[in-house]
Design a protein around this motif. Structure first.
Motif, PDB file in Angstrom:
ATOM      1  N   ILE A  15       0.984  -1.443  -0.133  1.00 56.93           N
ATOM      2  CA  ILE A  15       0.018   0.134  -0.086  1.00 56.93           C
ATOM      3  C   ILE A  15       0.970   1.092   0.028  1.00 56.93           C
ATOM      4  CG2 ILE A  15      -1.776   1.285   1.350  1.00 56.93           C
ATOM      5  CD1 ILE A  15      -2.926  -1.427   2.202  1.00 56.93           C
ATOM      6  N   LEU A  16       1.933   1.200   0.958  1.00 61.88           N
ATOM      7  CA  LEU A  16       3.013   2.314   0.921  1.00 61.88           C
ATOM      8  C   LEU A  16       3.508   2.569  -0.691  1.00 61.88           C
ATOM      9  CD1 LEU A  16       4.165   2.189   4.649  1.00 61.88           C
ATOM     10  CD2 LEU A  16       2.629   3.744   3.645  1.00 61.88           C
ATOM     11  N   ARG A  17       4.056   1.536  -0.926  1.00 59.74           N
ATOM     12  CA  ARG A  17       4.587   1.651  -2.410  1.00 59.74           C
ATOM     13  C   ARG A  17       3.551   1.938  -3.348  1.00 59.74           C
ATOM     14  NH1 ARG A  17       9.907  -0.540  -2.574  1.00 59.74           N
ATOM     15  NH2 ARG A  17       9.530  -0.549  -4.695  1.00 59.74           N
ATOM     16  N   LEU A  18       2.563   1.528  -3.469  1.00 55.40           N
ATOM     17  CA  LEU A  18       1.731   1.930  -4.557  1.00 55.40           C
ATOM     18  C   LEU A  18       0.959   3.335  -4.325  1.00 55.40           C
ATOM     19  CD1 LEU A  18      -0.530  -1.299  -4.883  1.00 55.40           C
ATOM     20  CD2 LEU A  18       1.328  -0.329  -6.432  1.00 55.40           C
ATOM     21  N   ARG A  19       1.129   4.052  -3.160  1.00 57.46           N
ATOM     22  CA  ARG A  19       0.679   5.469  -2.868  1.00 57.46           C
ATOM     23  C   ARG A  19       1.659   6.328  -3.636  1.00 57.46           C
ATOM     24  NH1 ARG A  19      -1.288   6.790   2.976  1.00 57.46           N
ATOM     25  NH2 ARG A  19      -1.523   8.746   1.520  1.00 57.46           N
ATOM     26  N   ARG A  20       2.993   6.018  -4.038  1.00 53.26           N
ATOM     27  CA  ARG A  20       3.867   6.841  -4.544  1.00 53.26           C
ATOM     28  C   ARG A  20       3.372   7.132  -5.888  1.00 53.26           C
ATOM     29  NH1 ARG A  20       9.764   4.406  -4.242  1.00 53.26           N
ATOM     30  NH2 ARG A  20       9.888   6.112  -5.320  1.00 53.26           N
ATOM     31  N   ARG A  21       3.798   8.361  -6.447  1.00 56.16           N
ATOM     32  CA  ARG A  21       3.565   8.845  -7.600  1.00 56.16           C
ATOM     33  C   ARG A  21       3.900   7.837  -8.874  1.00 56.16           C
ATOM     34  NH1 ARG A  21       3.649  15.387  -7.893  1.00 56.16           N
ATOM     35  NH2 ARG A  21       2.114  15.525  -5.855  1.00 56.16           N
ATOM     36  N   VAL A  22       3.137   7.751  -9.832  1.00 60.26           N
ATOM     37  CA  VAL A  22       3.648   6.592 -10.872  1.00 60.26           C
ATOM     38  C   VAL A  22       5.168   7.404 -11.612  1.00 60.26           C
ATOM     39  CG1 VAL A  22       3.108   5.751 -13.323  1.00 60.26           C
ATOM     40  CG2 VAL A  22       1.404   5.997 -11.216  1.00 60.26           C
ATOM     41  N   HIS A  23       5.069   8.468 -12.010  1.00 65.93           N
ATOM     42  CA  HIS A  23       6.028   8.925 -12.548  1.00 65.93           C
ATOM     43  C   HIS A  23       7.461   9.169 -11.717  1.00 65.93           C
ATOM     44  CE1 HIS A  23       4.673  12.841 -10.960  1.00 65.93           C
ATOM     45  NE2 HIS A  23       5.691  13.130 -11.135  1.00 65.93           N
ATOM     46  N   ALA A  24       7.265   8.869 -10.599  1.00 66.95           N
ATOM     47  CA  ALA A  24       8.561   9.019  -9.841  1.00 66.95           C
ATOM     48  C   ALA A  24       9.212   7.555  -9.400  1.00 66.95           C
ATOM     49  CB  ALA A  24       8.072   9.500  -8.075  1.00 66.95           C
ATOM     50  N   ARG A  25       8.620   6.428 -10.081  1.00 62.56           N
ATOM     51  CA  ARG A  25       9.005   5.217  -9.913  1.00 62.56           C
ATOM     52  C   ARG A  25      10.052   4.813 -10.955  1.00 62.56           C
ATOM     53  NH1 ARG A  25       3.260   2.293  -9.082  1.00 62.56           N
ATOM     54  NH2 ARG A  25       2.626   3.651  -7.380  1.00 62.56           N
ATOM     55  N   SER A  26      11.119   4.260 -10.379  1.00 58.35           N
ATOM     56  CA  SER A  26      11.982   3.636 -11.500  1.00 58.35           C
ATOM     57  C   SER A  26      11.634   2.201 -11.911  1.00 58.35           C
ATOM     58  CB  SER A  26      13.475   3.570 -10.700  1.00 58.35           C
ATOM     59  OG  SER A  26      13.579   2.674  -9.670  1.00 58.35           O
ATOM     60  N   ARG A  27      12.274   1.755 -12.765  1.00 56.76           N
ATOM     61  CA  ARG A  27      12.068   0.240 -13.270  1.00 56.76           C
ATOM     62  C   ARG A  27      12.348  -0.683 -12.046  1.00 56.76           C
ATOM     63  NH1 ARG A  27      12.724  -1.565 -19.579  1.00 56.76           N
ATOM     64  NH2 ARG A  27      11.678   0.253 -20.096  1.00 56.76           N
ATOM     65  N   PHE A  28      13.544  -0.569 -11.310  1.00 57.24           N
ATOM     66  CA  PHE A  28      13.684  -1.220 -10.081  1.00 57.24           C
ATOM     67  C   PHE A  28      12.613  -1.241  -9.172  1.00 57.24           C
ATOM     68  CE2 PHE A  28      15.446  -1.773  -5.773  1.00 57.24           C
ATOM     69  CZ  PHE A  28      15.892  -3.078  -5.996  1.00 57.24           C
ATOM     70  N   ASP A  29      11.964   0.038  -8.826  1.00 57.76           N
ATOM     71  CA  ASP A  29      10.862  -0.029  -8.105  1.00 57.76           C
ATOM     72  C   ASP A  29       9.625  -0.731  -8.564  1.00 57.76           C
ATOM     73  OD1 ASP A  29      12.064   1.496  -5.975  1.00 57.76           O
ATOM     74  OD2 ASP A  29      11.381   3.537  -6.879  1.00 57.76           O
ATOM     75  N   GLU A  30       9.185  -0.450  -9.731  1.00 64.81           N
ATOM     76  CA  GLU A  30       8.232  -1.389 -10.333  1.00 64.81           C
ATOM     77  C   GLU A  30       8.361  -2.983 -10.021  1.00 64.81           C
ATOM     78  OE1 GLU A  30       7.796  -0.055 -14.323  1.00 64.81           O
ATOM     79  OE2 GLU A  30       6.795   1.796 -13.536  1.00 64.81           O
ATOM     80  N   ARG A  31       9.588  -3.396 -10.355  1.00 66.06           N
ATOM     81  CA  ARG A  31      10.025  -4.959 -10.358  1.00 66.06           C
ATOM     82  C   ARG A  31      10.064  -5.170  -8.719  1.00 66.06           C
ATOM     83  NH1 ARG A  31      14.967  -4.599 -14.428  1.00 66.06           N
ATOM     84  NH2 ARG A  31      13.883  -5.020 -16.231  1.00 66.06           N
ATOM     85  N   MET A  32      10.319  -4.488  -7.649  1.00 59.71           N
ATOM     86  CA  MET A  32      10.315  -4.739  -6.633  1.00 59.71           C
ATOM     87  C   MET A  32       8.943  -4.750  -6.058  1.00 59.71           C
ATOM     88  SD  MET A  32      12.496  -5.631  -4.604  1.00 59.71           S
ATOM     89  CE  MET A  32      13.246  -5.581  -3.120  1.00 59.71           C
ATOM     90  N   THR A  33       8.048  -3.896  -6.318  1.00 61.58           N
ATOM     91  CA  THR A  33       6.700  -3.968  -6.044  1.00 61.58           C
ATOM     92  C   THR A  33       5.860  -5.386  -6.521  1.00 61.58           C
ATOM     93  OG1 THR A  33       6.392  -1.442  -6.145  1.00 61.58           O
ATOM     94  CG2 THR A  33       4.590  -2.776  -6.181  1.00 61.58           C
ATOM     95  N   VAL A  34       6.229  -5.755  -7.898  1.00 64.52           N
ATOM     96  CA  VAL A  34       5.903  -7.114  -8.276  1.00 64.52           C
ATOM     97  C   VAL A  34       6.409  -8.110  -7.669  1.00 64.52           C
ATOM     98  CG1 VAL A  34       5.729  -8.442 -10.480  1.00 64.52           C
ATOM     99  CG2 VAL A  34       5.630  -6.100 -10.851  1.00 64.52           C
TER     100      VAL A  34
END
Length: 69
Positions: A15-34
């Motif tokens: 929930i905390l990770r998904l609350r961050r803005r989409v354009h502020a995420r790196s590919r690493f952040d997206e993969r880590m969330t997955v």
């Protein structure tokens, strides 16, 4: 009991990770969330909560399929 506590912790992290803005995420952040979401799914799957969610989603999918006929 430990599985539920870890699942709750992972839910909070997701929930905390998904609350961050989409354009502020790196590919690493997206993969880590997955990876975190997949781990959460694996922890919830064998529990009664996970079975309840699976049953609910199955009934929902069945209802959508019947409604589209």
């Amino acid at each position: 009991m430990l599985t539920i506590n870890v699942a709750v912790l992972l839910t909070i992290v997701v929930i905390l990770r998904l609350r961050r803005r989409v354009h502020a995420r790196s590919r690493f952040d997206e993969r880590m969330t997955v990876v975190i979401v997949l781990a959460l799914g694996l922890l919830l799957a064998p529990t009664p909560v996970g079975q309840g969610i699976l049953s609910f989603l199955g009934q929902l999918a069945s209802g959508v399929t019947q409604a589209s006929r």
